[in-house]
Design a protein around this motif. Structure first.
Motif, PDB file in Angstrom:
ATOM      1  N   ASP A 163      -9.174   1.795   3.671  1.00  0.00           N
ATOM      2  CA  ASP A 163      -9.629   2.972   2.927  1.00  0.00           C
ATOM      3  C   ASP A 163      -9.649   4.203   3.826  1.00  0.00           C
ATOM      4  O   ASP A 163      -9.193   5.281   3.432  1.00  0.00           O
ATOM      5  N   HIS A 164     -10.169   4.060   5.033  1.00  0.00           N
ATOM      6  CA  HIS A 164     -10.239   5.191   5.954  1.00  0.00           C
ATOM      7  C   HIS A 164      -8.842   5.676   6.343  1.00  0.00           C
ATOM      8  O   HIS A 164      -8.584   6.887   6.396  1.00  0.00           O
ATOM      9  N   ALA A 165      -7.929   4.741   6.606  1.00  0.00           N
ATOM     10  CA  ALA A 165      -6.564   5.116   6.981  1.00  0.00           C
ATOM     11  C   ALA A 165      -5.865   5.860   5.857  1.00  0.00           C
ATOM     12  O   ALA A 165      -5.155   6.849   6.091  1.00  0.00           O
ATOM     13  N   ARG A 166      -6.061   5.431   4.622  1.00  0.00           N
ATOM     14  CA  ARG A 166      -5.405   6.092   3.489  1.00  0.00           C
ATOM     15  C   ARG A 166      -5.990   7.468   3.229  1.00  0.00           C
ATOM     16  O   ARG A 166      -5.276   8.390   2.806  1.00  0.00           O
ATOM     17  N   ARG A 167      -7.285   7.626   3.470  1.00  0.00           N
ATOM     18  CA  ARG A 167      -7.918   8.933   3.241  1.00  0.00           C
ATOM     19  C   ARG A 167      -7.553   9.960   4.298  1.00  0.00           C
ATOM     20  O   ARG A 167      -7.609  11.167   4.036  1.00  0.00           O
ATOM     21  N   HIS A 168      -7.196   9.507   5.500  1.00  0.00           N
ATOM     22  CA  HIS A 168      -6.982  10.437   6.602  1.00  0.00           C
ATOM     23  C   HIS A 168      -5.538  10.500   7.083  1.00  0.00           C
ATOM     24  O   HIS A 168      -5.251  11.211   8.042  1.00  0.00           O
ATOM     25  N   HIS A 169      -4.632   9.771   6.437  1.00  0.00           N
ATOM     26  CA  HIS A 169      -3.239   9.781   6.862  1.00  0.00           C
ATOM     27  C   HIS A 169      -2.328   9.807   5.644  1.00  0.00           C
ATOM     28  O   HIS A 169      -2.739   9.470   4.529  1.00  0.00           O
ATOM     29  N   ASP A 170      -1.080  10.205   5.884  1.00  0.00           N
ATOM     30  CA  ASP A 170      -0.102  10.228   4.803  1.00  0.00           C
ATOM     31  C   ASP A 170       0.270   8.826   4.342  1.00  0.00           C
ATOM     32  O   ASP A 170       0.612   8.618   3.188  1.00  0.00           O
ATOM     33  N   SER A 171       0.237   7.870   5.271  1.00  0.00           N
ATOM     34  CA  SER A 171       0.595   6.503   4.920  1.00  0.00           C
ATOM     35  C   SER A 171      -0.258   5.532   5.718  1.00  0.00           C
ATOM     36  O   SER A 171      -0.817   5.877   6.761  1.00  0.00           O
ATOM     37  N   CYS A 172      -0.334   4.308   5.214  1.00  0.00           N
ATOM     38  CA  CYS A 172      -1.117   3.255   5.855  1.00  0.00           C
ATOM     39  C   CYS A 172      -0.241   2.005   5.953  1.00  0.00           C
ATOM     40  O   CYS A 172       0.374   1.589   4.969  1.00  0.00           O
ATOM     41  N   PHE A 173      -0.186   1.434   7.148  1.00  0.00           N
ATOM     42  CA  PHE A 173       0.611   0.236   7.399  1.00  0.00           C
ATOM     43  C   PHE A 173      -0.344  -0.864   7.842  1.00  0.00           C
ATOM     44  O   PHE A 173      -1.118  -0.677   8.787  1.00  0.00           O
ATOM     45  N   VAL A 174      -0.301  -2.005   7.175  1.00  0.00           N
ATOM     46  CA  VAL A 174      -1.274  -3.072   7.396  1.00  0.00           C
ATOM     47  C   VAL A 174      -0.593  -4.297   7.980  1.00  0.00           C
ATOM     48  O   VAL A 174       0.451  -4.744   7.479  1.00  0.00           O
ATOM     49  N   VAL A 175      -1.183  -4.853   9.046  1.00  0.00           N
ATOM     50  CA  VAL A 175      -0.720  -6.096   9.666  1.00  0.00           C
ATOM     51  C   VAL A 175      -1.886  -7.080   9.663  1.00  0.00           C
ATOM     52  O   VAL A 175      -2.961  -6.769  10.186  1.00  0.00           O
ATOM     53  N   GLN A 176      -1.685  -8.252   9.078  1.00  0.00           N
ATOM     54  CA  GLN A 176      -2.723  -9.272   9.032  1.00  0.00           C
ATOM     55  C   GLN A 176      -2.143 -10.604   9.514  1.00  0.00           C
ATOM     56  O   GLN A 176      -1.147 -11.073   8.976  1.00  0.00           O
ATOM     57  N   ARG A 177      -2.756 -11.157  10.533  1.00  0.00           N
ATOM     58  CA  ARG A 177      -2.385 -12.465  11.041  1.00  0.00           C
ATOM     59  C   ARG A 177      -3.653 -13.289  11.234  1.00  0.00           C
ATOM     60  O   ARG A 177      -4.755 -12.749  11.295  1.00  0.00           O
ATOM     61  N   GLU A 178      -3.489 -14.600  11.337  1.00  0.00           N
ATOM     62  CA  GLU A 178      -4.637 -15.490  11.492  1.00  0.00           C
ATOM     63  C   GLU A 178      -4.488 -16.322  12.754  1.00  0.00           C
ATOM     64  O   GLU A 178      -3.429 -16.880  13.035  1.00  0.00           O
TER      65      GLU A 178
END
Length: 342
Positions: free
Chosen positions: A74-89
């Motif tokens: 949410d914070h990344a989308r509100r403060h940047h033009d785009s948001c890129f997410v990486v999720q690993r376990e």
């Protein structure tokens, strides 16, 4: 076409309302030009990309990752033009799994490598498309994984002919009213020596001392030195780290070692002030104090270097960028403490 029609008809409409008042028309044109310039600036300004990295440890401190990831996205989308997410376990290690050839160790290294390749690809894209646009990095990971990501960032940061991409690290806020606050920028600034005034301020934030273990008399007992960094509210951490370093334990590479001596950098307060200036100052102090201590004690040059750390994750990543090529982190809980078997 719409602009052409408007340019031809709107002035006539305005004259019909207000008459042929040159002052009025001049002021109206100036205000309109400023208004459209402001709208264009708001639309065209570059707010860059927010990269959110979550390395979830299964079976460990649930549900810390999910809540953080929602807030970071949410914070990344509100403060940047785009948001890129990486999720690993990453599976939590059990006793006896820290050997570098174990299935767990190989799987852990693979997950960190995959996460970094994805982050690196997005950094490359950002550097090629617009190197002047800001890049923010949000990382939620256990400190050893964050440290190793920082070590990879050191050797893979993307350069172009115009600029160097220097990600800004966003730290989850605990005291301020915001979800996150900018903590550090990963750049050569972190290696700059402290001025006299900065050293005085750093001394008010952290204490630095040396701890020599004089009971390591057995063979192989003194084959390492420890850097203990305590910058979080964990009162028992320093004592536990010193005990593990003296007795011997296993680091992330699977190597077991006992330490001859430790350099301890301990926060003077429960939480660091949540601002970029103090976070950067503390990291620069750790880097400078460690380097100066090694120069003053050249007899430690050939020994293993080990890091015991409790700190905000952004500081762990920044220290990985600074020290990851020479210092191996020791994960908590400490494995194999006092056990002579590898």
């Amino acid at each position: 076409m719409a602009a052409t029609v408007a340019a031809g008809t709107v002035p006539d409409v305005i004259k019909g309302w207000g008459g042929d008042n040159r002052v009025f028309l001049t002021v109206l044109c100036a205000v309109s030009a400023l208004l459209f310039a402001g709208i264009n600036w708001l639309q065209q300004r570059r707010r860059g990309v927010g990269i959110v990295v979550t390395l979830r440890r299964s079976g460990w401190r649930e549900p810390w990752t999910h809540q953080w990831a929602v807030a970071a996205n949410d914070h990344a989308r509100r403060h940047h033009d785009s948001c890129f997410v990486v999720q690993r376990e990453i599976r939590a290690a059990a006793s006896g799994q820290a050997d570098p050839d174990s299935d767990w160790a190989r799987a852990r290294r693979n997950e960190i490598d995959v996460a970094w390749e994805l982050v690196n690809a997005r950094l490359m894209e950002a550097a090629m498309s617009d190197p002047a646009a800001p890049v923010s990095l949000y990382v939620n990971a256990a400190l050893p994984e964050a440290y190793e990501l920082g070590a990879k960032l050191k050797f893979n940061v993307q350069r172009t002919m115009r600029a160097l991409v220097t990600p800004a690290l966003q730290q989850r806020a605990e005291l301020s009213g915001s979800d996150f606050h900018p903590a550090l920028s990963v750049s050569a600034r972190l290696k700059e020596p402290l001025t006299a005034s900065e050293a005085t301020k750093a001394a008010r934030l952290v204490q630095t001392r040396e701890k020599v273990f004089d009971d390591n008399g057995s063979a192989g007992a003194d084959d390492a030195v420890a850097l203990v960094v305590h910058l979080a509210h964990n009162p028992a951490m320093v004592a536990e780290a010193l005990n593990a370093s003296r007795a011997g334990c296993v680091d992330v590479t699977g190597a077991r070692a006992r330490c001859r001596v430790a350099l301890v950098i301990d926060a003077c307060q429960a939480n660091l002030p949540e601002n970029n200036e103090d976070f950067e100052l503390v990291v620069r102090h750790v880097y400078a104090a460690w380097g100066a201590w090694l120069r003053e004690n050249p007899e430690y040059a050939a020994l293993r270097k080990r890091l015991f750390i409790a700190a905000p994750v952004t500081i762990g990543l920044a220290l990985g960028w600074l020290l990851g090529h020479t210092v191996s982190p020791v994960p908590h809980p400490y494995i194999g403490v006092g056990d002579g078997n590898r």
